[in-house]
Design an enzyme around this catalytic site. Sequence first.
Site, short mmCIF file in Angstrom:
data_model
loop_
_atom_site.label_atom_id
_atom_site.label_comp_id
_atom_site.label_asym_id
_atom_site.label_seq_id
_atom_site.Cartn_x
_atom_site.Cartn_y
_atom_site.Cartn_z
CG ASP A 60 -2.05 1.00 1.11
OD1 ASP A 60 -2.45 1.30 -0.03
OD2 ASP A 60 -2.53 1.48 2.15
CG ASN B 46 -7.91 -2.17 -4.89
OD1 ASN B 46 -7.00 -2.97 -4.70
ND2 ASN B 46 -8.17 -1.19 -4.02
#
Length: 233
Positions: A19, A67
């Site tokens: 991330d 996502n």
Amino acid sequence: MAADGKARKTPFHVGIIMDGNGRWALRRGMPRVFGHQAGMKALEETVDNAHELGIRYLSVYAFSTENWKRMPDEVAGLMGLFRLYLKNKIEKLHRKGARIRFVGKLDAFNVDILDGVRYAEEYTRENKEIDLIVCVNYGGRQEIVDAVNSVLAEGGGPVTVETFKGKMYAPDIPDPDLLIRTGGELRMSNFWLWEGAYSEYYFTDAYWPDFDMAELKRAVESYASRERRYGAA
Ligand code: IPE
Ligand code: IPE
Ligand code: MG
């Protein structure tokens, strides 16, 4: 586990929530996709670094079931990078003796990507230096729901923890010993929900494109200092 109850010093399976790509790029005044590109480079280096440290399984969270909610241009950019990776990086992995597998609900991807996935998995199947598991369109909740549905489809007898585990996407992969999240957020965001039940967690503020050998070593050292009890006294 060793007889003295101490964790094995080197984690056998390390999972990483990669991330921070977007913020890394925005800090440089660049589009988010530029961060994902840099993230791909960090992934290549991390495979080498993990292998050097003796890590046998490396799993990485590359794209979650959530996502798809991102802007279309970012999703398209990520798909483009996925294609590039399949086209340009597999031979290099193969030469290193890495086996690559993709885990997640793969039927959501275009057929050209699926062909690349199948080719990469087949081509590297016999390699034994390190296993790289790339989680794409992966969600821990979806994985558990898929497992339930596969039990139901087979007639739905009662399950045990062991037989249910056999319905997961890749039941032969040992559960992650160490789960690392980069980018500073303190959450799992749907990664390895079932498999991570007894994983050790490690969080770093470093954005994924900045994750290097020193960072990986810090995570592994933290792991080595812990005592895993699995509920025992
Ligand atoms: C992780 O980086 C990569 C993917 C989720 C594909 P992000 O894109 O989430 O980066 P941040 O968290 O917005 O900085
Ligand atoms: C988790 O990161 C997913 C991946 C790294 C692929 P996100 O950026 O999607 O997670 P949230 O939105 O911060 O929970
Ligand atoms: Mg993020």
